[in-house]
Enzyme design. Structure first.
Site, short mmCIF file in Angstrom:
data_model
loop_
_atom_site.label_atom_id
_atom_site.label_comp_id
_atom_site.label_asym_id
_atom_site.label_seq_id
_atom_site.Cartn_x
_atom_site.Cartn_y
_atom_site.Cartn_z
N LYS A 13 0.84 -1.20 0.00
CA LYS A 13 0.00 0.00 0.00
C LYS A 13 0.87 1.26 0.00
CE LYS A 13 -2.03 -1.14 3.91
NZ LYS A 13 -1.32 -2.42 4.22
N ARG A 88 -9.63 0.61 9.11
CA ARG A 88 -9.19 -0.77 9.32
C ARG A 88 -10.22 -1.56 10.10
NH1 ARG A 88 -3.46 0.33 9.00
NH2 ARG A 88 -2.24 -1.56 9.19
N ARG A 122 11.59 -5.99 4.47
CA ARG A 122 11.41 -4.54 4.41
C ARG A 122 12.47 -3.79 5.20
NH1 ARG A 122 5.72 -2.00 5.52
NH2 ARG A 122 5.91 -3.15 7.48
N ARG A 155 11.56 -2.25 10.90
CA ARG A 155 10.46 -1.84 11.79
C ARG A 155 10.25 -2.87 12.90
NH1 ARG A 155 5.36 0.03 8.09
NH2 ARG A 155 4.26 -1.21 9.64
N ARG A 166 -0.46 -9.38 13.08
CA ARG A 166 -1.06 -8.39 12.18
C ARG A 166 -1.94 -9.07 11.13
NH1 ARG A 166 4.17 -5.90 10.48
NH2 ARG A 166 3.14 -4.46 9.05
P1 AP5 Z 1 4.85 -1.66 1.91
O1 AP5 Z 1 4.52 -0.77 0.77
O2 AP5 Z 1 5.62 -1.10 3.05
O3 AP5 Z 1 3.52 -2.41 2.42
P2 AP5 Z 1 2.27 -1.84 3.18
O4 AP5 Z 1 1.07 -2.44 2.57
O5 AP5 Z 1 2.33 -0.35 3.26
O6 AP5 Z 1 2.53 -2.55 4.58
P3 AP5 Z 1 2.55 -1.98 6.08
O7 AP5 Z 1 3.29 -2.96 6.93
O8 AP5 Z 1 3.00 -0.57 6.12
O9 AP5 Z 1 1.08 -2.11 6.43
P4 AP5 Z 1 0.47 -2.20 7.76
O10 AP5 Z 1 -0.93 -2.07 7.32
O11 AP5 Z 1 0.75 -3.39 8.59
O12 AP5 Z 1 1.18 -1.04 8.59
P5 AP5 Z 1 0.80 0.47 8.90
O13 AP5 Z 1 2.02 1.28 8.85
O14 AP5 Z 1 -0.37 0.89 8.10
O15 AP5 Z 1 5.63 -2.93 1.31
C1 AP5 Z 1 6.17 -3.92 2.16
C2 AP5 Z 1 7.54 -4.33 1.65
O16 AP5 Z 1 7.41 -4.96 0.37
C3 AP5 Z 1 8.53 -3.18 1.44
O17 AP5 Z 1 9.81 -3.64 1.78
C4 AP5 Z 1 8.45 -2.89 -0.06
O18 AP5 Z 1 9.67 -2.40 -0.57
C5 AP5 Z 1 8.13 -4.26 -0.62
N1 AP5 Z 1 7.25 -4.19 -1.79
C6 AP5 Z 1 6.12 -3.46 -1.88
N2 AP5 Z 1 5.53 -3.63 -3.05
C7 AP5 Z 1 6.30 -4.52 -3.72
C8 AP5 Z 1 6.21 -5.12 -5.00
N3 AP5 Z 1 5.21 -4.84 -5.83
N4 AP5 Z 1 7.15 -6.01 -5.37
C9 AP5 Z 1 8.16 -6.32 -4.53
N5 AP5 Z 1 8.32 -5.76 -3.32
C10 AP5 Z 1 7.39 -4.89 -2.91
O19 AP5 Z 1 0.31 0.34 10.41
C11 AP5 Z 1 1.21 0.02 11.43
C12 AP5 Z 1 0.47 -0.10 12.75
O20 AP5 Z 1 -0.14 1.17 13.10
C13 AP5 Z 1 -0.70 -1.10 12.79
O21 AP5 Z 1 -0.28 -2.41 13.03
C14 AP5 Z 1 -1.53 -0.51 13.94
O22 AP5 Z 1 -0.97 -0.83 15.18
C15 AP5 Z 1 -1.39 0.98 13.73
N6 AP5 Z 1 -2.46 1.49 12.84
C16 AP5 Z 1 -2.29 2.05 11.61
N7 AP5 Z 1 -3.47 2.40 11.06
C17 AP5 Z 1 -4.42 2.05 11.98
C18 AP5 Z 1 -5.84 2.13 12.00
N8 AP5 Z 1 -6.53 2.64 10.96
N9 AP5 Z 1 -6.50 1.67 13.10
C19 AP5 Z 1 -5.82 1.17 14.15
N10 AP5 Z 1 -4.47 1.05 14.20
C20 AP5 Z 1 -3.77 1.49 13.12
MG MG Z 2 2.60 1.02 4.85
#
Ligand code: AP5
Ligand code: MG
Length: 209
Positions: A13, A88, A122, A155, A166
């Site tokens: 994402k 979410r 990552r 991370r 997760r």
């Molecule tokens: P990346 O683009 O980083 O993936 P992502 O979908 O953004 O994954 P996240 O881990 O950031 O999602 P998340 O939903 O768990 O975390 P968030 O920060 O939102 O890609 C991942 C890896 O793959 C990278 O290394 C990238 O280079 C590689 N990659 C990507 N695309 C690729 C491709 N096409 N081909 C090859 N490689 C690729 O949330 C973190 C925490 O915050 C949550 O766990 C929660 O505690 C809290 N939080 C956030 N939002 C909320 C909410 N709305 N409600 C409650 N708690 C929340």
């Molecule tokens: Mg992300």
């Protein structure tokens, strides 16, 4: 364009959002990114959410909704936004509907093996937040960001136990949003398995661009 990027952790994402920001000329709003920034400066919000995030659990709805509501009241989102990681939960989606009209929801479709491989490799820049991947998109110099020279780190929630949690949380609390938005006619599915350049092409096609 007011849109949501919905999908499991590690689906890509944030990676697509960086490209989509340029294509659509709207800001990316990552709730995870906002929480990580708060943790980095040890603000009251950061102190409250650090343990929850490290464990792979969700921050409570009231805190998260209030944060997004405040962010969407700012001027730069008048033309639109990309919500990356929000909503979410169903209560978050219902709250969002009371203060903004979402036009499209991109659903990132990827199996668990893909997520585990992506999160396991990552690497994130501490300074500019850019995401690299140890195998797919490594930094040119070990541990140093290609874009800003910042330090690149793993991370805390990318440890195997937190990844497992997760994924469980995603299935129980976030996946129901797929049908919620499909029933509203807003959902666009995107195959999140290919490499990023191909996903960008598919994203543009799906958006009719
Ligand atoms: P990346 O683009 O980083 O993936 P992502 O979908 O953004 O994954 P996240 O881990 O950031 O999602 P998340 O939903 O768990 O975390 P968030 O920060 O939102 O890609 C991942 C890896 O793959 C990278 O290394 C990238 O280079 C590689 N990659 C990507 N695309 C690729 C491709 N096409 N081909 C090859 N490689 C690729 O949330 C973190 C925490 O915050 C949550 O766990 C929660 O505690 C809290 N939080 C956030 N939002 C909320 C909410 N709305 N409600 C409650 N708690 C929340
Ligand atoms: Mg992300």
């Amino acid at each position: 364009m007011k849109m949501i990027f919905l999908g499991p952790p590690g689906a890509g994402k944030g990676t697509l959002a960086v490209k989509a920001v340029e294509i659509l000329e709207v800001p990316q709003i990552s709730t995870g990114g906002i929480f990580r920034a708060a943790v980095a400066v040890q603000s009251p919000l950061g102190l409250k959410v650090k343990e929850i995030m490290d464990a792979g659990k969700l921050v409570d709805d009231d805190t998260t909704i209030a944060l997004v509501k405040e962010r969407l009241a700012q001027d730069d989102v008048k033309k639109g936004y990309i919500l990356d990681g929000f909503p979410r939960t169903i209560p978050q989606a219902e709250a969002l509907a009371t203060f903004s009209n979402v036009e499209k929801v991109i659903n990132f479709d990827i199996p668990d093996e893909g997520v585990i491989e992506r999160l396991g490799g990552r690497r994130v820049c501490r300074k500019c937040g850019f995401n690299f991947h140890a195998k797919f998109t490594p930094t040119s110099k070990e541990g140093i960001c290609d874009h800003c020279g910042g330090e690149v780190y793993i991370r805390d929630d990318d440890r195997p136990e937190a990844i497992k949690k997760r994924l469980e949380v995603y299935r129980a609390q976030t996946a129901p949003l797929i049908d919620y938005y499909r029933n509203k006619g807003l959902l666009l599915d995107i195959d999140a398995r290919p490499m990023i350049d191909e996903i960008v092409v598919n994203f543009k096609k799906a958006m009719g661009l």
